[in-house]
Scaffold this active site. Structure first.
Site, short mmCIF file in Angstrom:
data_model
loop_
_atom_site.label_atom_id
_atom_site.label_comp_id
_atom_site.label_asym_id
_atom_site.label_seq_id
_atom_site.Cartn_x
_atom_site.Cartn_y
_atom_site.Cartn_z
N SER A 206 0.82 -1.21 0.00
CA SER A 206 0.00 0.00 0.00
C SER A 206 0.86 1.27 0.00
O SER A 206 1.67 1.44 -0.91
CB SER A 206 -0.93 -0.07 1.20
OG SER A 206 -1.95 0.85 1.09
N ASP A 360 -10.00 -3.31 -5.43
CA ASP A 360 -9.10 -2.35 -4.80
C ASP A 360 -9.02 -1.11 -5.68
O ASP A 360 -8.76 -1.23 -6.89
CB ASP A 360 -7.71 -3.02 -4.68
CG ASP A 360 -6.68 -2.12 -4.03
OD1 ASP A 360 -7.00 -0.98 -3.67
OD2 ASP A 360 -5.52 -2.58 -3.89
N HIS A 390 -8.26 -4.64 -1.00
CA HIS A 390 -7.05 -3.92 -0.61
C HIS A 390 -6.68 -4.28 0.83
O HIS A 390 -7.53 -4.44 1.68
CB HIS A 390 -7.27 -2.41 -0.70
CG HIS A 390 -6.04 -1.65 -0.36
ND1 HIS A 390 -5.04 -1.43 -1.29
CD2 HIS A 390 -5.60 -1.11 0.80
CE1 HIS A 390 -4.05 -0.77 -0.71
NE2 HIS A 390 -4.36 -0.56 0.56
#
Ligand SMILES: *[C@@H]1O[C@H](CO)[C@@H](O)[C@H](O)[C@H]1NC(C)=O
Ligand SMILES: *[C@@H]1O[C@H](CO)[C@@H](O)[C@H](O)[C@H]1NC(C)=O
Length: 420
Positions: A206, A360, A390
């Site tokens: 991320s 995501d 995600h």
């Protein structure tokens, strides 16, 4: 007596404080009241917790519960920055380093930035492989670092607690990570830890994948760094700020864990707390016309395979005021948005592993990077997980673990083990 207000707050505790589900352990003298309370509570909780979850996701209710936990904690603490909520959750989970028979864990500082080292105990003959792992939201770092160290039998080093938004803005986060990675890559430091300079991976998930990609690009031009990284592994990374209306943003506007509104907030608060940037980003009108040449680097019409475009129609960008671009140039800077570099800059990159999740908002960032790297001839391994959301990797510690989290973690670790 049943008090919905209390029960809602208690639901909030479920996640961060790791209590067992509190409604089940409440004691009431009257059995009838108790069952009625339970029933009412369940209905209310179900109502509160319910979030639409993509069709092919397993353990749907557990995911909804975790998601509700996140939302509640954020709400509970008023207007506290969501990232701080995540950090708070981590610090609860975050324990002093506990070594075990397999891994020795030490906290240290590299150039004044805290770092945690996981060193496998198993005596290997010769030098060790090393993974530099940059955390994203940060909540899962302790546990995952350890399992990675054990699984890959590699030395793992995590820059800890780089200074965060909203107190600090870009480029502080980038610079903290860059400094500490550069410090680690010195030949003398690698020798001190017995690391093989030819077998180093830099990795992150991320926001950590964003920092990893940016750091790797910038290292290419740093004449002081002699060591070449063997692999970069980017796990559902955020890679661009220009187009926040990609098909993946549209398809996942309300997907749990990272809805579009939250990603817009993360992005804008990386640069400023001025809400005008957030508002401009939310309507995708934040890029000034002077920067129109950058759009070719994130042109999903060229860079996404058909399967991900679905029936979305590419529209030319709508430009925003040049004021924002002048005031917060960070969002046009490749150190924040690694997709914004020229192809020539990509040429020197190491073998790249990219993991993307179907559900995501950041999916297309990762896929476009894969396309661009492949176009210039970089070796890329792309794992796309169809039934993932995600942040899958943060769900590997009980009680918030999901089978999905373990599956994704195993996939990544297995690949790393074979290739580093
Ligand atoms: C240490 O490694 C062994 C072998 O992989 C494993 O069975 C054991 O559970 C590990 N110990 C801990 C505390 O993780
Ligand atoms: C994006 O790609 C499409 C299709 O190749 C093209 O028509 C369009 O002009 C491109 N837009 C930008 C801003 O590069």
């Amino acid at each position: 007596m049943f008090n919905p207000y209390n029960d809602f707050n208690i639901v909030a505790e479920y996640f961060p404080l790791k209590h067992t589900f509190p409604l089940c352990s409440r004691t009431t003298s009257n059995m009838g009241t108790k069952s009625l309370s339970l029933l009412l509570a369940s209905v209310l909780v179900a109502y509160y917790v319910y979030t639409p979850v993509p069709e092919n996701i397993e353990e749907r209710w557990k995911l909804m519960l975790i998601n509700a936990g996140f939302r509640t904690v954020a709400h509970w603490l008023g207007l506290v920055h969501y990232m701080e909520v995540l950090m708070m959750i981590t610090s609860i989970e975050y324990t002093a380093p506990i070594s075990d028979e397999n891994v020795t864990i030490t906290d240290t500082k590299f150039n004044n930035v805290p770092a945690r080292l996981y060193v496998p105990r198993k005596q290997s003959s010769g030098l060790k492989r090393a993974v530099i792992y940059i955390h994203g939201g940060g909540w899962c770092v302790g546990g995952s670092g350890k399992s990675k160290a054990a699984a890959t039998n590699a030395f793992v080093f995590l820059p800890q607690r780089y200074r965060l938004a909203p107190t600090y803005h870009f480029p502080v986060q980038f610079e903290d990570v860059y400094t500490v990675v550069k410090f680690f890559l010195q030949t003398s430091v690698l020798a001190q830890y017995g690391v093989d300079p030819n077998r180093i991976c830099i990795s992150g998930d991320s926001a950590g994948g964003n920092l990893a990609a940016a750091v790797v690009q910038q290292l290419l031009d740093d004449l002081e760094v002699k060591v070449k990284l063997k692999i970069q592994a980017l796990l559902y990374p955020a890679l661009q700020t220009l187009d926040l209306d990609l098909p993946s943003y549209k398809d996942n506007e309300n997907t749990p864990i990272l809805p579009k509104s939250l990603m817009v907030r993360f992005w804008s608060e990386y640069f400023t707390t001025d809400v005008s940037l957030k508002e401009a980003m939310a309507s995708n009108r934040h890029v000034p016309a002077e920067s129109s040449h950058l759009f070719r680097f994130v042109n999903w019409s060229n860079l996404l395979p058909k399967k991900f475009k679905k029936d979305h129609v590419y529209a030319s960008p709508i430009y925003g005021s040049s004021r924002l671009g002048k005031k917060y140039p960070g969002f046009l800077d490749p150190r924040a948005a690694p997709l914004l570099v020229d192809d020539t800059k990509l040429l020197g990159l190491p073998v790249t592993y990219v993991l993307t999740c179907q559900h995501d908002v950041l999916r297309d960032d990762g896929i476009m990077y894969v396309s661009r790297l492949r176009k210039v001839g970089i070796e890329v391994i792309h794992d796309h997980i169809e039934d993932a959301i995600h942040g899958a990797l943060m769900f590997i510690t009980s009680p918030t673990d999901l089978a999905l989290g373990h599956r994704v973690a195993n996939k990544y670790i297995e690949w790393l083990n074979m290739n580093l």
